[in-house]
Design an enzyme around this catalytic site. Structure first.
Site, mmCIF file in Angstrom:
data_model
loop_
_atom_site.group_PDB
_atom_site.id
_atom_site.type_symbol
_atom_site.label_atom_id
_atom_site.label_comp_id
_atom_site.label_asym_id
_atom_site.label_seq_id
_atom_site.Cartn_x
_atom_site.Cartn_y
_atom_site.Cartn_z
ATOM 1 N N LYS A 277 -14.450 3.530 6.242
ATOM 2 C CA LYS A 277 -15.087 4.404 7.361
ATOM 3 C C LYS A 277 -16.407 4.466 7.604
ATOM 4 O O LYS A 277 -16.888 4.859 8.569
ATOM 5 C CB LYS A 277 -14.278 5.709 7.430
ATOM 6 C CG LYS A 277 -12.526 5.795 7.289
ATOM 7 C CD LYS A 277 -11.972 5.004 8.508
ATOM 8 C CE LYS A 277 -10.509 5.221 8.218
ATOM 9 N NZ LYS A 277 -9.711 4.563 9.496
ATOM 10 N N ASP A 497 13.892 -45.318 12.928
ATOM 11 C CA ASP A 497 12.027 -45.009 12.810
ATOM 12 C C ASP A 497 12.010 -45.609 11.193
ATOM 13 O O ASP A 497 12.868 -45.453 10.514
ATOM 14 C CB ASP A 497 12.013 -43.715 13.074
ATOM 15 C CG ASP A 497 10.476 -43.507 12.617
ATOM 16 O OD1 ASP A 497 9.640 -44.304 13.009
ATOM 17 O OD2 ASP A 497 10.279 -42.494 12.076
ATOM 18 N N ASP A 678 11.604 -39.007 13.341
ATOM 19 C CA ASP A 678 11.076 -37.513 12.673
ATOM 20 C C ASP A 678 9.934 -37.167 13.380
ATOM 21 O O ASP A 678 9.645 -35.974 13.533
ATOM 22 C CB ASP A 678 10.719 -38.106 11.346
ATOM 23 C CG ASP A 678 9.393 -38.831 11.092
ATOM 24 O OD1 ASP A 678 9.362 -40.027 11.707
ATOM 25 O OD2 ASP A 678 8.532 -38.135 10.544
HETATM 26 C C1 GDG Z 1 -4.550 2.859 10.026
HETATM 27 C C2 GDG Z 1 -5.592 1.773 9.957
HETATM 28 C C3 GDG Z 1 -5.110 1.874 12.542
HETATM 29 C C4 GDG Z 1 -7.307 12.435 11.497
HETATM 30 N N1 GDG Z 1 -7.711 13.824 11.157
HETATM 31 C C5 GDG Z 1 -6.825 14.602 11.332
HETATM 32 C C6 GDG Z 1 -5.635 13.747 12.040
HETATM 33 N N2 GDG Z 1 -5.984 12.772 12.064
HETATM 34 C C7 GDG Z 1 -5.217 11.576 12.828
HETATM 35 C C8 GDG Z 1 -6.029 11.206 14.024
HETATM 36 C C9 GDG Z 1 -5.530 9.489 14.198
HETATM 37 C C10 GDG Z 1 -5.118 9.295 12.658
HETATM 38 O O1 GDG Z 1 -5.066 10.636 11.949
HETATM 39 C C11 GDG Z 1 -6.067 8.292 11.838
HETATM 40 O O2 GDG Z 1 -5.816 7.198 12.592
HETATM 41 P P1 GDG Z 1 -6.875 5.864 12.334
HETATM 42 O O3 GDG Z 1 -6.449 4.553 13.165
HETATM 43 O O4 GDG Z 1 -8.265 6.364 12.686
HETATM 44 O O5 GDG Z 1 -7.065 5.535 10.581
HETATM 45 P P2 GDG Z 1 -5.955 5.166 9.845
HETATM 46 O O6 GDG Z 1 -5.231 6.371 9.176
HETATM 47 O O7 GDG Z 1 -6.540 4.579 8.518
HETATM 48 O O8 GDG Z 1 -4.707 4.128 10.001
HETATM 49 C C12 GDG Z 1 -6.074 2.002 11.411
HETATM 50 C C13 GDG Z 1 -4.101 2.581 12.131
HETATM 51 O O9 GDG Z 1 -3.369 2.418 11.000
HETATM 52 C C14 GDG Z 1 -2.862 2.463 13.352
HETATM 53 O O10 GDG Z 1 -2.344 1.065 13.389
HETATM 54 O O11 GDG Z 1 -5.819 2.012 13.624
HETATM 55 O O12 GDG Z 1 -7.076 1.101 11.629
HETATM 56 O O13 GDG Z 1 -6.348 1.796 8.963
HETATM 57 O O14 GDG Z 1 -4.308 9.585 14.912
HETATM 58 O O15 GDG Z 1 -5.983 11.899 15.016
HETATM 59 N N3 GDG Z 1 -4.486 14.603 12.511
HETATM 60 C C15 GDG Z 1 -4.299 15.836 12.489
HETATM 61 N N4 GDG Z 1 -5.315 16.559 11.663
HETATM 62 C C16 GDG Z 1 -6.507 16.039 11.307
HETATM 63 O O16 GDG Z 1 -7.383 16.691 10.744
HETATM 64 N N5 GDG Z 1 -3.411 16.580 12.968
#
Ligand code: GDG
Length: 727
Positions: A277, A497, A678
């Protein structure tokens, strides 16, 4: 009724053991929301680990019963499985490798064995519920082997696979000791999806180099099945974030925060604790901003949320220490009595707080070193009801492909990061709104529901395509039918063939000489009075004459330029010229000098460029280049450019196996027709033959033939059984 089965490592629910018994807290994650419309309807289900260890059978039964009411089926994993399969292979081998942090990757056989074991366990869980006709959707890097395991157990099933993290370039992927098994696992699916086109491209390149299967227009044809590989950028539940931000409660909260922050500009950063990240780099960028731009001191606060994650792993512990130190250093260097540059939180927040922060923030700093997609930046954009706010986004996040109105930066370039922060701090409101509006339009349209429906749609499409192109394997019954028709006929023509049909391919075409077995079977069929055996090949007539001329067969050479009926002389089927060769040959010669491993074959009326021994990828690239180059030139001088198996052939348009076959059919009465071939040039022959003819494709690529056989061995066996009929 066929159902849909979703499988991911974790179920979209958190099961916990409390003093009051088991509690179930459903996940609000994007994936769960998007797939909710699917798994909660009809008999559809979601299979995965419930997130807690349950060793007691009675407790397992209880959990299974409770979850089944919510359409979920648990896979129980032991502590050691979680340690080796999840924390180990998934997070210490695959995660760093796929995020271009190979230096952190651990290659440990114990982890790999556990990974295989748990994928097998998931497969058994799927088998308990799956039936033929079901649609199965497997998610993410913890289950890369599962598609192939399911395919083996249920060959006809419809399997989709989606990878949520990046797929690295071949040069990085090849470092994994288990690279081939991993690819083959994924290739069990009918549709393999990634967030971006680059991920899909990298995957296709690894498949071509490691497994040897090439793709045409993103479809891999492995001989028995077509596999589609495509990009499906995942969206968010846009409405949810927009309406949360619009609620009164949220507005109150935002006001409260704003006052507490003394109306300074707020930069927001939200991530799980992870080296992918780019959190330390972001902090260094912020430090440099304060150093180089004193005018922003006391004018901006960085609100940094780091959600605890994987902190038992060494690298994550070290990362946490680095972040703590950096935050301490920056705050102690720049803070004043009334201002703290960084508000740092190492914990997770409820969704409502997150939404308030998204709405409040003036600038979102989303600067991962590598990210499959990144949903945080999308959630920020969706929460901006007044359209004021600036997104600084790393080019290395999948989301950058869609959000081109963000300020895009390379997270390794600290100077660029500082300039982006400066630009964001002073960006006029009008420009902010314009950019935000564009980004919102994109995210509204391509939301999570769209993502689910488009993936399902493509999965259905590839399945239908597979069915429409499938030729039926020549079964025992049909073989008997063929033999019966053959026996009853008195004027038979057999079009055969040569390369890939009667003999297998060799690296050097000159090595594909007929062996004794082949000469015997051809001789046997040819000597029968009722038979006309026609060898129909793209090869030059001299070679065919030398190899097969002594048999009682007819020969059509060079795809129909030359023909020779048994006992007669060679005749040209069309009046052709080869003056064009002097113009085309230098182009091919230049290509050969630029492409080691390739060579030119010259036939009477065609030139062929062979690239079987060229580095995979390079050969295809050069063939496309040559094809494009020749297209215009060729059509002006009545030539055609034909693609074959690792060859490109340039010849007169009149020449093809179809026209040659037709002239044979017109001249020779027949009551039994067999055509076996083929490659693509044989399709012209199949096309011309009447429907009732026995047309057979060798291999199971798309074909106009009625039947298929797997290889040359099976072709010979069939011809031998025809011979035996005569005896
Ligand atoms: C993998 C891939 C890809 C974060 N902090 C809190 C919280 N969050 C939620 C966010 C967001 C999710 O977590 C994080 O999603 P990301 O996409 O940023 O990252 P990864 O967890 O690494 O996800 C990534 C994803 O899969 C989907 O395909 O985008 O690239 O690495 O939704 O809002 N939610 C709450 N409290 C927090 O403190 N409730």
């Amino acid at each position: 009724m066929p159902k849909t089965i979703i499988i991911s490592n974790r179920l979209p629910i958190k099961v916990q053991r409390t003093e009051d018994g088991l509690t179930y807290e459903t996940s609000e994650g994007g994936l769960a929301t998007g797939l909710g419309s699917i798994y909660k309807t009809d008999d559809n289900i979601w299979i995965g680990w419930p997130g807690t260890f349950f060793n007691d059978t009675a407790e397992q039964e209880q959990v299974t019963k409770d979850l089944s009411e919510q359409s979920m089926r648990p896979v129980f994993l032991t502590e050691s499985e979680i340690h080796n399969f999840y924390e180990g292979f998934s997070n210490e081998t695959l995660w760093p490798s796929f995020h271009y942090f190979s230096q952190y990757a651990v290659y440990d056989d114990t982890f790999w064995e556990a990974y295989q074991g748990v994928n097998g366990k998931f497969c058994r869980a799927v088998m308990e519920h799956a039936e033929p006709g079901d649609t199965i959707w497997v998610h993410d890097y913890q289950l890369l082997l599962l598609p192939a395991l399911i395919r083996e157990a249920l060959p006809e099933s419809t399997i989709g696979f989606f990878q949520h993290i990046p797929f690295p370039s071949y040069e990085v992927f090849r470092l994994l000791p288990w690279r081939e098994q991993i690819l083959k696992g994924m290739l069990g699916a009918d549709l393999v999806g990634f967030h971006t086109f680059d991920d899909a491209r990298h995957f296709l390149s690894s498949v071509s180099r490691i497994v040897g299967w090439t793709a045409s227009q993103s479809i891999i044809d492995n001989g028995s099945r077509q596999i589609m590989v495509d990009a499906f950028p995942m969206g968010i539940d846009y409405e949810k974030y927009a309406s949360l931000a619009a609620s009164e409660e949220m507005k109150e909260k935002q006001k409260e925060y704003r006052e507490a922050l003394h109306h300074q500009k707020v930069m927001l950063s939200i991530d799980r604790l992870d080296y992918s990240k780019g959190i330390p780099q972001r902090l260094r960028g912020f430090e440099l901003l304060l150093h180089e731009h004193p005018e922003f001191r006391e004018k901006v606060t960085l609100f940094m949320l780091v959600v605890p994650s994987r902190d038992q792993v060494e690298q994550y512990r070290e990362l946490k220490e680095t972040i703590d130190e950096l935050v301490g250093r920056i705050n102690s260097s720049y803070r004043t009595i009334t201002w703290n540059p960084i508000q740092y939180f190492y914990r997770s927040f409820p969704l409502e707080e997150l939404s308030a922060l998204y709405s409040l923030a003036d600038i979102a700093l989303v600067t991962p070193m590598r990210d499959g997609m990144n949903l945080v930046c999308k959630e920020f954009v969706a929460s901006k009801l007044d359209q004021k706010g600036v997104l600084i986004l790393s080019e290395m996040a999948g989301a950058a492909k869609e959000l081109s109105d963000a300020i895009l930066i390379n997270p390794n370039d600290l100077g660029a990061m500082v300039r982006a922060m400066q630009e964001a701090m002073i960006m006029p409101e009008e420009e902010q709104k314009l950019r935000m509006q564009h980004m919102q339009e994109v995210l509204k349209r391509y939301d999570i529901h769209h993502w689910v429906s488009i993936f399902m749609n493509r999965l259905e499409y590839i399945k239908l395509k597979q069915m429409s192109l499938a030729t039926e394997y020549l079964s025992e019954e049909e073989r008997d039918e063929l033999l019966e028709a053959y026996t009853n006929a008195s004027q038979r023509i057999l079009f055969l063939d040569y390369d890939g049909t009667l003999t297998s391919f060799t690296n050097n075409p000159k090595h594909a000489k007929p062996d004794t077995e082949l000469l015997q079977v051809l001789g046997c069929l040819a000597q029968e009075d009722n038979n006309k055996v026609v060898i129909i090949s793209g090869r030059d007539r001299a070679t065919l004459e030398e190899w097969l001329g002594h048999l009682d067969v007819d020969i059509i050479a060079e795809h129909g330029v030359w023909a020779r009926e048994r006992g007669q002389d060679w005749e040209m089927l069309h009046h052709l010229t080869s003056d064009w060769k002097s113009e085309i040959r230098p182009i091919l010669e230049l290509l050969v000098s630029r492409t080691p491993g390739s060579f030119i074959e010259e036939k009477d009326f065609s030139l062929v460029w062979h690239y079987r021994k060229v580095d995979p990828g390079l050969g295809e690239l050069r063939a496309r280049e040559l094809g494009n180059h020749l297209q215009y030139l060729a059509s002006n001088i009545n030539l055609q450019v034909m693609e074959g198996d690792k060859v490109l052939e340039i010849k007169n348009v009149e020449v093809n196996k179809g026209l040659a076959t037709l002239s044979w059919l017109e001249e020779h009465p027949h009551d039994f027709l067999l055509g076996i071939g083929d490659d693509r040039t044989d399709e012209d022959m199949f096309r011309i033959m009447p429907k009732e003819a026995f047309t057979i494709k060798v291999g199971s690529k798309r074909s106009l033939a009625r039947f298929n056989l797997d290889n040359t061995k099976e072709v010979r066996k069939l011809l031998q059984s025809m011979c035996a009929v005569e005896e």
